[in-house]
Design an enzyme around this catalytic site. Structure first.
Site, mmCIF file in Angstrom:
data_model
loop_
_atom_site.group_PDB
_atom_site.id
_atom_site.type_symbol
_atom_site.label_atom_id
_atom_site.label_comp_id
_atom_site.label_asym_id
_atom_site.label_seq_id
_atom_site.Cartn_x
_atom_site.Cartn_y
_atom_site.Cartn_z
ATOM 1 N N GLY A 122 0.842 -1.189 0.000
ATOM 2 C CA GLY A 122 0.000 0.000 0.000
ATOM 3 C C GLY A 122 0.876 1.237 0.000
ATOM 4 O O GLY A 122 1.512 1.544 -1.005
ATOM 5 N N MET B 229 4.440 -7.819 -2.194
ATOM 6 C CA MET B 229 4.451 -9.051 -1.392
ATOM 7 C C MET B 229 3.587 -10.129 -2.048
ATOM 8 O O MET B 229 4.001 -11.279 -2.195
ATOM 9 C CB MET B 229 3.902 -8.774 0.001
ATOM 10 C CG MET B 229 4.683 -7.774 0.813
ATOM 11 S SD MET B 229 6.068 -8.545 1.637
ATOM 12 C CE MET B 229 7.402 -7.968 0.655
ATOM 13 N N ARG C 12 0.925 -4.184 -12.527
ATOM 14 C CA ARG C 12 1.431 -5.099 -11.493
ATOM 15 C C ARG C 12 1.570 -6.503 -12.068
ATOM 16 O O ARG C 12 2.523 -7.226 -11.776
ATOM 17 C CB ARG C 12 0.510 -5.138 -10.286
ATOM 18 C CG ARG C 12 0.271 -3.825 -9.613
ATOM 19 C CD ARG C 12 1.567 -3.259 -9.070
ATOM 20 N NE ARG C 12 1.294 -2.094 -8.257
ATOM 21 C CZ ARG C 12 1.363 -2.088 -6.923
ATOM 22 N NH1 ARG C 12 1.741 -3.147 -6.258
ATOM 23 N NH2 ARG C 12 1.103 -0.983 -6.261
ATOM 24 N N GLN D 215 -4.120 -11.620 -1.184
ATOM 25 C CA GLN D 215 -3.097 -10.693 -0.688
ATOM 26 C C GLN D 215 -3.203 -9.337 -1.386
ATOM 27 O O GLN D 215 -2.198 -8.730 -1.735
ATOM 28 C CB GLN D 215 -1.705 -11.297 -0.803
ATOM 29 C CG GLN D 215 -0.967 -11.117 0.511
ATOM 30 C CD GLN D 215 0.371 -11.787 0.557
ATOM 31 O OE1 GLN D 215 0.649 -12.704 -0.209
ATOM 32 N NE2 GLN D 215 1.219 -11.340 1.443
ATOM 33 N N SER E 79 -4.132 -5.294 -1.054
ATOM 34 C CA SER E 79 -3.737 -4.380 0.034
ATOM 35 C C SER E 79 -4.950 -4.039 0.901
ATOM 36 O O SER E 79 -5.306 -2.866 1.082
ATOM 37 C CB SER E 79 -3.116 -3.114 -0.553
ATOM 38 O OG SER E 79 -3.785 -2.759 -1.740
ATOM 39 N N CYS F 86 16.007 -17.224 4.059
ATOM 40 C CA CYS F 86 15.610 -18.590 4.404
ATOM 41 C C CYS F 86 15.167 -18.562 5.863
ATOM 42 O O CYS F 86 15.559 -17.670 6.613
ATOM 43 C CB CYS F 86 16.738 -19.592 4.199
ATOM 44 S SG CYS F 86 18.062 -19.445 5.369
ATOM 45 N N GLY G 252 1.617 -4.612 7.905
ATOM 46 C CA GLY G 252 0.916 -5.841 7.522
ATOM 47 C C GLY G 252 -0.588 -5.676 7.550
ATOM 48 O O GLY G 252 -1.238 -5.695 6.514
HETATM 49 P P1 NAD Z 1 0.938 -3.786 -2.713
HETATM 50 O O1 NAD Z 1 0.283 -2.492 -2.387
HETATM 51 O O2 NAD Z 1 2.296 -3.770 -3.322
HETATM 52 O O3 NAD Z 1 -0.017 -4.630 -3.684
HETATM 53 C C1 NAD Z 1 -1.395 -4.753 -3.488
HETATM 54 C C2 NAD Z 1 -2.009 -5.251 -4.787
HETATM 55 O O4 NAD Z 1 -3.408 -5.437 -4.609
HETATM 56 C C3 NAD Z 1 -1.815 -4.267 -5.937
HETATM 57 O O5 NAD Z 1 -1.185 -4.909 -7.012
HETATM 58 C C4 NAD Z 1 -3.239 -3.819 -6.262
HETATM 59 O O6 NAD Z 1 -3.413 -3.542 -7.637
HETATM 60 C C5 NAD Z 1 -4.051 -5.033 -5.820
HETATM 61 N N1 NAD Z 1 -5.451 -4.739 -5.549
HETATM 62 C C6 NAD Z 1 -5.983 -3.753 -4.784
HETATM 63 N N2 NAD Z 1 -7.311 -3.840 -4.768
HETATM 64 C C7 NAD Z 1 -7.639 -4.911 -5.530
HETATM 65 C C8 NAD Z 1 -8.866 -5.533 -5.882
HETATM 66 N N3 NAD Z 1 -10.025 -5.059 -5.452
HETATM 67 N N4 NAD Z 1 -8.828 -6.624 -6.685
HETATM 68 C C9 NAD Z 1 -7.651 -7.122 -7.139
HETATM 69 N N5 NAD Z 1 -6.476 -6.556 -6.854
HETATM 70 C C10 NAD Z 1 -6.464 -5.486 -6.036
HETATM 71 O O7 NAD Z 1 0.906 -4.637 -1.377
HETATM 72 P P2 NAD Z 1 1.800 -5.937 -1.006
HETATM 73 O O8 NAD Z 1 3.129 -5.499 -0.527
HETATM 74 O O9 NAD Z 1 1.736 -6.934 -2.097
HETATM 75 O O10 NAD Z 1 1.008 -6.452 0.269
HETATM 76 C C11 NAD Z 1 -0.298 -6.993 0.103
HETATM 77 C C12 NAD Z 1 -0.974 -7.219 1.434
HETATM 78 O O11 NAD Z 1 -0.353 -8.266 2.138
HETATM 79 C C13 NAD Z 1 -0.908 -5.998 2.338
HETATM 80 O O12 NAD Z 1 -2.125 -5.872 3.015
HETATM 81 C C14 NAD Z 1 0.194 -6.326 3.273
HETATM 82 O O13 NAD Z 1 0.068 -5.628 4.484
HETATM 83 C C15 NAD Z 1 0.013 -7.818 3.433
HETATM 84 N N6 NAD Z 1 1.245 -8.519 3.792
HETATM 85 C C16 NAD Z 1 1.147 -9.821 4.177
HETATM 86 C C17 NAD Z 1 2.302 -10.535 4.514
HETATM 87 C C18 NAD Z 1 2.263 -11.967 4.916
HETATM 88 O O14 NAD Z 1 3.217 -12.495 5.360
HETATM 89 N N7 NAD Z 1 1.203 -12.668 4.723
HETATM 90 C C19 NAD Z 1 3.542 -9.920 4.475
HETATM 91 C C20 NAD Z 1 3.603 -8.614 4.048
HETATM 92 C C21 NAD Z 1 2.464 -7.933 3.688
#
Ligand code: NAD
Length: 553
Positions: free
Chosen positions: A50, A174, A198, A260, A262, A406, A488
């Site tokens: 985000g 991510m 993306r 995943q 945002s 890792c 996160g």
């Molecule tokens: P980012 O902002 O780089 O990417 C988010 C993506 O979601 C973008 O490509 C955007 O176009 C897409 N998106 C937004 N709304 C959408 C919709 N309605 N339909 C389809 N696509 C849509 O974020 P990121 O770094 O990839 O992180 C994603 C999420 O995962 C965040 O909420 C982050 O906090 C969380 N996260 C999880 C972990 C984990 O370990 N599970 C680790 C880090 C981040």
């Protein structure tokens, strides 16, 4: 005077631009976070997740760089939400940089208050590794994602995702790790993202195999691969809040569903039935209407995931708070499926296992090959580690400075760190190496919708642990330490910490490495033993982690 937005790239090679490798490492990692090959939106200082930023403004970035270039080895720079606010006299073993990002007094810990303070220029959103300067591109999450899908395969599908279809959304910094993590587990991934750019970026960096013309085309490609037992990942441009219900209504059989996007930030999730431009205009003109639309869409998205669960699919939340936002959007049944940590990862956290990562400051990929080989030699019995390192070497395209990740546990990380320091000392690598980690680790985070969801003793929201972790890493001599809020899962939902240590080949670095990399994962063992996990109690006994009231909780 600041030059404003410009392409930033970390220096490479063995020459110093700062006064020592301790500060040079911080400088290179900060710059690497904003490298156009690494960051999602570098012009706006956004690294990933985000609006996760590396600095509050370009003026602040320039001031941090200038201070680091001149910082002595008995000084410590203080950074408050992306702005350098002071330099203190400390000592050689002290951290060179201390960072606090996005922290708010609890009553004001809401997105609305945060945005107001951000607009007033008083804070920034630091995510986890964005504002703590140890982001390494999508690889950073790849191994965790790979491990998660491996655990899904283990629990539900006899150890492999072969001929299994995983549907997910979000191909950002991510989320972009998902397609490769699924194919590394031999499965088929259908990945939905609303932003074509993306999707293309993941193709270019080889995280994604193919891009389909539309949803039907994506389903056809996935069906064929599934029939043939062929690993494949297919990206498609669509809004998940529309596409997932459509797949459900069409009766597509899916084995695993996650997400995943945002979703942690209702201003980043794109509402259904809106182009990216329309969404951007609404975000500017009427923020409240945007948030309402985004939350209503997240409710539909989440409702379709729950429906898939009812049809027998394996469904889990992937750490972005979609469930929490869906409840705000009016879907009360959002928490029907679990988060990925209680479902698959907690046993690893009990052993202090988590995302250990390192960066070759030389910029030479050969240095990473040397460290990969050193780990195989150091841990000859760890077959799955060997498999991961081999797959990563074959399939991960480096972004910015070459890096590797890792998962290693308590009692293992300091051994790896000391071995790396020896490689630097012997000249087996071309320049020093910095070791860091995600804040998503076993002892460094309180996040009731993610890392600490459903803790055995109900301590999900206790945030003393990440603070103790950061204090201990500071006392142990980490090179830089950060405490953040909201990474996160978004503002109001997490407190977490990170720490880095530099292998510059010196005897002092040996001491710092041994203390930091022993103590940091040990806090994870302590945290889980205190919560009553037997595996953590055993790990504490086996790995000499001292806990005064062991077994008394
Ligand atoms: P980012 O902002 O780089 O990417 C988010 C993506 O979601 C973008 O490509 C955007 O176009 C897409 N998106 C937004 N709304 C959408 C919709 N309605 N339909 C389809 N696509 C849509 O974020 P990121 O770094 O990839 O992180 C994603 C999420 O995962 C965040 O909420 C982050 O906090 C969380 N996260 C999880 C972990 C984990 O370990 N599970 C680790 C880090 C981040």
């Amino acid at each position: 005077m600041s030059a404003g937005a410009r392409p930033v790239r970390a220096p490479r090679g063995p020459e110093l631009s700062c006064r020592s490798w301790q500060t040079e490492a911080v400088l290179r990692c900060l710059m690497n976070n904003l490298d156009p090959d690494v960051a999602e939106d570098p012009d706006n200082l956004i690294v990933y997740g985000g609006s996760g930023r590396a600095a509050r403004s370009w003026e602040c970035f320039d001031a941090i760089v200038a201070t680091l270039r001149d910082l002595a080895d008995d000084e410590t720079l203080l950074v408050q939400s992306g702005k350098p606010v002071g330099v203190a006299r400390t000592h050689e073993m002290a951290p060179r940089v201390l960072i606090a990002n996005s922290l708010l007094v609890p009553q004001w810990a809401t997105w609305e208050d945060f945005w107001e303070l951000e607009a007033a220029g008083l804070t920034m959103y630091g995510q986890m590794t964005a504002g703590s300067w140890i982001y390494i591109g999508t690889q950073g999450i790849l191994q965790g994602t790979y491990e998660t899908f491996a655990a899904v395969a283990q629990q539900r599908f006899n150890g492999s995702l072969r001929s299994r279809l995983v549907v997910t959304a979000g191909l950002g910094g991510m989320g972009g790790a998902q397609p490769l993590a699924v194919t590394m587990n031999e499965g088929v991934a259908l990945c939905i993202d609303v932003d074509a750019q993306r999707v293309r970026r993941r193709l270019e960096t080889r995280y994604l195999d193919e891009m389909a013309g539309d949803l039907d085309d994506a389903v056809r490609r996935c069906d064929l691969a599934r029939e043939e037992g062929r690993a494949l990942s297919v990206g498609v441009v669509a809004n998940a809040a529309e596409a997932l219900p459509a797949l459900l209504n069409a009766g597509l059989a899916v084995d695993v569903v996650t997400d995943q996007t945002s979703a942690h930030d209702p201003l980043s999730y794109v509402p259904a039935a809106m182009s990216l431009d329309e969404a951007a205009r609404l975000r500017e003109s009427d923020r409240d209407a945007y948030i309402r639309a985004a939350r209503a869409s997240m409710a539909e998205h989440c409702r379709a995931m729950v429906a898939y669960q009812e049809r027998g699919a394996e469904v889990f939340d992937y750490g972005n708070s979609l469930r929490g936002e869906a409840v705000k959007g009016g879907f009360e049944g959002a928490f029907a499926y679990p988060g990925f940590v209680p479902a698959y990862i907690r046993p690893q956290f009990c052993e202090g296992r988590g995302p250990f990562r390192w960066v070759a400051l030389s910029g030479d990929p050969q240095d990473i090959a040397v460290t990969d080989a050193a780990l195989v030699e150091l841990f000859p019995e760890q077959r799955s580690l060997h498999r991961w390192l081999q797959l990563a070497a074959e399939r991960v395209a480096f972004q910015g400075l070459p890096a590797r990740i890792c998962w290693l546990g308590a009692g293992e990380r300091h051994r790896a760190g000391l071995r790396f320091n020896e490689l630097v000392r012997r000249g087996a690598v071309r320049a020093p190496i910095v070791i860091g980690r995600d804040h998503l680790d076993s002892g460094s985070v309180a996040s009731p919708y993610r890392e600490t969801e459903a803790m055995r003793d109900g301590s999900d929201a206790i945030a003393d642990w990440p603070i103790l972790n950061a204090l201990l890493n500071t006392a142990s001599g980490a090179t830089w330490v950060a405490v953040h809020h909201g990474g996160g899962v978004g503002i109001g939902r997490s407190i977490h910490a990170g720490a880095q240590v530099v292998c510059d080949g010196s005897a002092l670095a040996d001491r710092r490495i041994e203390l930091v990399l022993r103590n940091d994962p040990a806090t994870g063992v302590m945290r889980h033993a205190d919560a009553g996990y037997e595996a953590a109690v055993t790990a504490a006994r086996e790995r000499a982690v001292r806990i005064p009231m062991l077994g008394a909780s």
